[in-house]
Write an enzyme that holds these catalytic residues in place. Structure first.
Site, PDB file in Angstrom:
ATOM      1  CG  ASN A   1      -7.802  -4.509   1.021  1.00 25.78           C
ATOM      2  OD1 ASN A   1      -7.148  -3.489   1.248  1.00 25.78           O
ATOM      3  ND2 ASN A   1      -7.269  -5.708   1.038  1.00 25.78           N
TER       4      ASN A   1
ATOM      5  CE1 TYR B   1      -2.232  -4.604   9.263  1.00 23.68           C
ATOM      6  CE2 TYR B   1      -2.495  -2.411   8.371  1.00 23.68           C
ATOM      7  CZ  TYR B   1      -2.644  -3.773   8.247  1.00 23.68           C
ATOM      8  OH  TYR B   1      -3.191  -4.304   7.119  1.00 23.68           O
TER       9      TYR B   1
ATOM     10  CG  HIS C   1      -1.932  -1.095   1.238  1.00 22.47           C
ATOM     11  ND1 HIS C   1      -3.213  -0.978   0.756  1.00 22.47           N
ATOM     12  CD2 HIS C   1      -1.817  -2.370   1.686  1.00 22.47           C
ATOM     13  CE1 HIS C   1      -3.851  -2.137   0.931  1.00 22.47           C
ATOM     14  NE2 HIS C   1      -3.024  -2.995   1.478  1.00 22.47           N
TER      15      HIS C   1
END
Ligand code: HDE
Length: 702
Positions: A160, A374, A87
C-alpha cells in the site's frame, strides 16, 4: 523507433496475438476506410451482416437459428468478472526492476544476485473502498501491488502507499471492509469513509488509530500514483544461500518526489476528471516520461526486533527510518502501458503467498491471513485454478508441474506421465537445493485465540506521526477528521473519536471538537497503555518535508485568449520543456486562439473542461480584450480563485488584472504570483514552481 517495433514483436510473441478479428483464412476486403479483415464468429465463420438480426420478413420476429446474433449476445452477457471486493478500482502498467548490487549476503532470491539484472514487472495501483467505477481521488489508501516475473518464479509484493494498516489480525478484515464500504441497506456512500459505519467501527477499534492519522493526512490524496511511496507493510524475511534469515521491511520511494492535492481540490478533480490518476499514469508513460521508484530495504535482526519499542509483527506499527535506515537496492521503472485493460489490469492476480526462494514470511497475523485470502479470491474472480495460464499471471520462467485439467486449461501436457514418483524417467522432480525452502523458524506454544501484549500500544505511533507533520499538514489532518465526523450522523460516534484523539494529541482533539462543535469534551478513551511522549518526530513521515527537487513530470495550465502574447507564451513553453513539464493551453473554445503575432495556437482544453485543479501550476495569459471577456465567465474566475485557494503558483501578464479583480484575488498578489514580462521571467516562474505550493499563502483551511 526500432525499439518500439521490437517491443510490439515481443508482445505479439508473448501474448499469442492471434488477432481474433482475422478469420476466414485471414482474408481481407476493401471497405470504407481501408483494407479490413473479414469479420467472423468465434467459430471462424465469415459474417455477412452485422447490422440486422435474422427475421421472418423485415418486420417479423427474430429467429432462434441466428447463431451469429446468439453468439454475439451470449458473449456480451458474460463480459464481466467479479470485481475485487477491495481494491476494485485500479490501474496497471508494465516495467522492469533493476538490481543495483548483488544482495547475496542477505538473500538467495535470484533477482537480487546480479548487478544490473533487469526483472520484468507489472504494477497495479488502486483505491481500496470504492467500487470499480468510482472516482480516483477518494480519500483512501492506495494499493501498490508489484508482480516481479523473476527467473525463479513470480514474486508478488502486494503493498500500500501507507506503511501501517487498520487492524492487527486478519480475523477483523471482513468487518473492517464491511464498515468502510457502502452501507448494506442503502448502497452508499461509495468510495468514502465519511459515514457512520466506518467511524463506528474505528471508534471501537483503538488499534486503527495510527492508520487513521495516515488516512486523514494528505497521504490519502496523492497527486498521482507517480508521486506516492509504497510499502510492503509487514515484516518479511530474507534468507541467504547459507539459510541465514534477516527481517526486512520493503519501501518504494518515488523518484518524482512526494506530492498530494488538498481536499477541496480532490473534490473538484473528481468532478472534472474522475480518471485523474489513471490518465496521469497513462499520459506520462505514453509521453516517454517513465515513472520510477527506488526499492529500499529496512533490514534488521532478531536482536533489534527484541529491543524495538513495538512488536515487528504488528502491522499497525512502522520502524522509523531514523532507527533503521533504508538501504536502496534497485529501481522500478514503468515504461509500458497495457494493450488491453481487461486482459492485464483486471485479470492480474496478486497473491501475497507468491514468494520466491530467498524471500519468506514472518508470523505477522495479518500477513498469515492474507496468504489464505488472495488465492481464494482469485479463484472466485477468475473462475478457474488455471488463472496462471493467463499471460499476465504466467511466470516468465520455465515451469513444470503435474497439475492438470480444470476450466480453460491452456497448458496441456503431452504424454502418459502425470504423477510422481514414476519409473518412466520423465517429468519434473523436486529439488532440495534449488527449491523454495521455508525458513525453519522454531515455534512453540499453546493454541490460543489471543492478541500478544506487545501489540497493545495503540496511540504512541499515532502521536509520533502527528508531531512529525508541518503545521499545514497538521491542519489538513484536523480538517479531514472534522469533515468526516461532520458526515457522521450519530453524535456518540463523533464523541468517541474525539476521546481517542485525546490520547494522541490534546491540541488536535480540541481543534476537532471545536470544529464539529462538540457540546461536551469526552474523557480520553481507556488505553491499554499510556501514550509515549518520548518518540521523536520523524521527518520521513511528512510529505511537505519530502517534496520534489524539480518540477519535472508536472503539468501547467495556461489560460489563453485571442491576442495572447506570442513571446511570453514561447518563453514559457521553452522554460517548461527544459524542466520536463507539460504545458496545456486552456482557451474559451477548444479550437484554439490566435496569438499576438497572428499565429494559430491549438487549445488542449475548453475552459469549462479544464479547471485549474487539473494542473500543478497555472499561467494567466489573456490579452487586454481577452481578460475583459474572461472576467465575465464564471469558469475563468474559478480557474483563478481555485488556483489561489489551492496555493498554486501563478504566472501572469499585466493584462490579467481585470480578471484577478473579478476573481477577488487582485488585492493580495503575494510571492506565489510571478509576473511574466520578459523571457527570463519564465525561468523565475519555473524556479518558483519547484516548491509545488506556496504554503505561506492563507488557504482554504480554517
Ligand atoms: Fe489486501 N486484499 N487484504 N491488503 N490488498 C485484496 O485480493 C486482504 C492488506 C492489497 O491490485 C484482495 O485480489 C486481507 C494489507 C492490495 O489486484 C483480497 C487482508 C495490504 C490489493 C485481500 C488484507 C493489502 C489487495 C481483493 C487482511 C497492504 C490489490 C482482491 C489480513 C500491505 C491487488 C484481490 C491488486 C487486494 C485480502 C490487508 C494490499 C480480498 C484478508 C495490509 C494492494 O484477497
Amino acid at each position: 523507433m526500432a525499439g518500439q517495433a521490437d517491443d510490439q514483436a515481443r508482445k505479439a510473441a508473448k501474448y499469442g496475438e492471434a488477432d481474433v478479428s482475422v478469420g476466414a483464412g485471414g482474408e481481407t476486403h476493401q471497405v470504407a476506410g481501408g483494407q479490413c479483415p473479414v469479420m467472423t464468429t468465434q467459430q471462424g465463420i465469415p459474417v455477412s451482416d452485422d447490422q440486422n438480426s435474422l427475421k421472418v420478413g423485415a418486420r417479423g420476429p427474430t429467429l432462434l437459428e441466428d447463431f451469429h446474433f446468439r453468439e454475439k449476445m451470449f458473449h456480451f452477457d458474460h463480459e464481466r468478472i467479479p470485481e475485487r471486493v477491495v481494491h476494485a478500482r485500479g490501474f496497471g502498467a508494465h516495467g522492469y526492476f533493476e538490481t543495483y548490487e548483488p544482495l547475496t549476503d542477505l538473500t538467495r532470491a535470484d533477482l537480487f544476485q546480479r548487478k544490473g539484472e533487469k526483472t520484468p514487472a507489472f504494477v497495479r495501483f488502486s483505491t481500496v473502498a470504492g467500487n470499480k467505477g468510482s472516482a480516483d481521488l477518494a480519500r483512501d489508501v492506495r494499493g501498490f501491488a508489484v508482480k516481479f516475473y523473476t527467473k525463479e518464479g513470480n514474486w508478488d509484493l502486494v503493498g500500500n502507499n501507507i506503511p501501517v494498516f487498520f487492524i492487527q489480525d486478519a480475523m477483523k478484515f471482513p468487518d473492517m471492509v464491511h464498515a468502510v464500504k457502502q452501507e448494506p441497506d442503502r448502497g452508499f456512500p461509495q468510495a468514502a469513509s465519511a459515514h457512520d459505519n466506518f467511524w463506528d467501527f474505528i471508534s471501537l477499534s483503538p488499534e486503527s488509530m495510527h492508520m487513521i492519522m495516515w488516512v486523514m493526512s494528505d497521504r490519502a490524496l496523492p497527486r498521482s500514483f507517480r508521486f506516492m511511496e509504497g510499502f510492503g507493510v509487514h515484516t518479511f524475511r530474507l534468507v541467504n544461500a547459507e539459510g541465514k534469515s534477516t527481517f526486512v521491511k520493503f519501501h518504494w520511494k518515488p523518484k518524482q518526489g512526494l506530492q498530494s492535492v488538498v481536499w477541496n481540490e480532490a473534490v473538484k478533480i473528481n468532478g472534472a476528471d474522475p480518471d485523474f490518476h489513471r490518465r496521469d499514469l497513462w499520459d506520462a508513460i505514453q509521453a516517454g516520461d517513465f515513472p520510477e521508484w527506488e526499492l529500499g530495504l529496512q533490514v534488521f535482526d532478531e536482536a533489534f526486533a527484541e529491543k524495538f519499542a513495538f512488536d515487528v509483527l504488528d502491522a499497525t506499527k512502522l520502524i522509523p527510518e531514523e532507527e533503521v535506515p533504508i538501504r536502496p537496492v534497485g529501481r522500478l521503472v514503468l515504461d509500458r502501458t497495457v494493450d488491453n485493460f481487461f486482459a492485464e489490469t483486471e485479470q492480474v492476480a496478486f497473491c501475497t503467498q507468491n514468494v520466491v526462494p530467498g524471500v519468506d514470511f514472518s508470523d505477522d497475523p495479518l500477513l498469515q491471513g492474507r496468504n489464505f485470502s488472495y488465492l481464494d479470491t482469485q479463484l472466485k474472480r477468475l473462475g478457474s485454478p488455471n488463472f496462471t495460464h493467463i499471460p499476465i499471471n504466467a511466470p516468465q520462467c520455465p515451469m513444470h508441474t503435474f497439475q492438470q485439467d480444470g476450466h480453460m486449461a491452456m497448458r496441456n501436457p503431452k504424454g502418459r506421465v502425470n504423477y510422481e514418483p514414476n519409473s518412466w524417467g520423465v517429468g519434473p522432480r523436486e529439488s532440495p537445493d534449488k527449491g523454495f525452502r521455508t525458513y525453519p523458524a522454531p515455534v512453540e506454544g499453546p493454541k490460543l485465540r489471543a492478541r500478544p501484549e506487545t501489540f497493545s500500544d495503540h496511540y504512541s505511533q499515532a502521536r509520533q506521526f502527528y508531531i512529525s507533520q508541518t503545521d499545514i499538514e497538521k491542519a489538513h489532518i484536523a480538517n479531514a477528521i472534522t469533515f468526516e465526523l461532520s458526515k457522521v450522523e450519530t453524535p456518540a460516534i463523533r464523541s468517541r473519536v474525539v476521546a481517542h484523539l485525546l490520547n494522541i494529541d490534546k491540541g488536535l482533539a480540541e481543534t476537532v471538537a471545536r470544529q464539529i462543535r462538540l457540546k461536551e469534551m469526552p474523557k480520553p478513551a481507556d488505553a491499554l497503555k499510556p501514550t509515549r511522549q518520548d518518540l521523536p518526530p520523524s521527518k520521513a513521515l511528512s510529505i511537505v518535508q519530502n517534496g520534489p527537487k524539480s518540477f519535472a513530470g508536472r503539468k501547467v495550465g495556461a489560460l489563453v485568449t485571442d491576442g495572447v502574447d506570442a513571446g511570453v507564451l514561447d518563453a514559457l513553453a521553452a522554460a517548461l520543456k527544459a524542466e520536463g513539464v507539460t504545458l496545456k493551453l486552456v482557451a474559451p473554445e477548444v479550437g484554439g486562439v490566435k496569438d499576438s503575432a497572428g499565429a494559430w495556437r491549438d487549445a488542449h482544453e475548453k475552459l469549462e473542461g479544464g479547471p485549474s485543479v487539473l494542473f500543478d501550476a497555472v499561467a494567466i495569459l489573456p490579452s487586454k480584450d481577452g481578460a475583459a471577456l474572461l472576467a465575465g465567465l464564471p469558469a475563468a474566475r474559478d480557474f483563478v480563485a481555485d488556483a489561489v485557494a489551492h496555493r498554486k503558483f501563478l504566472g501572469y501578464v499585466a493584462d490579467a488584472m481585470p480578471l484577478f479583480e473579478k476573481a477577488g484575488v487582485a488585492a493580495a498578489l503575494d510571492e506565489g504570483f510571478v509576473p511574466l514580462k520578459a523571457a527570463a521571467d519564465a525561468q523565475a516562474f519555473v524556479a518558483a514552481c519547484r516548491k509545488v505550493r506556496f504554503w505561506d499563502r492563507a488557504g482554504a483551511e480554517r
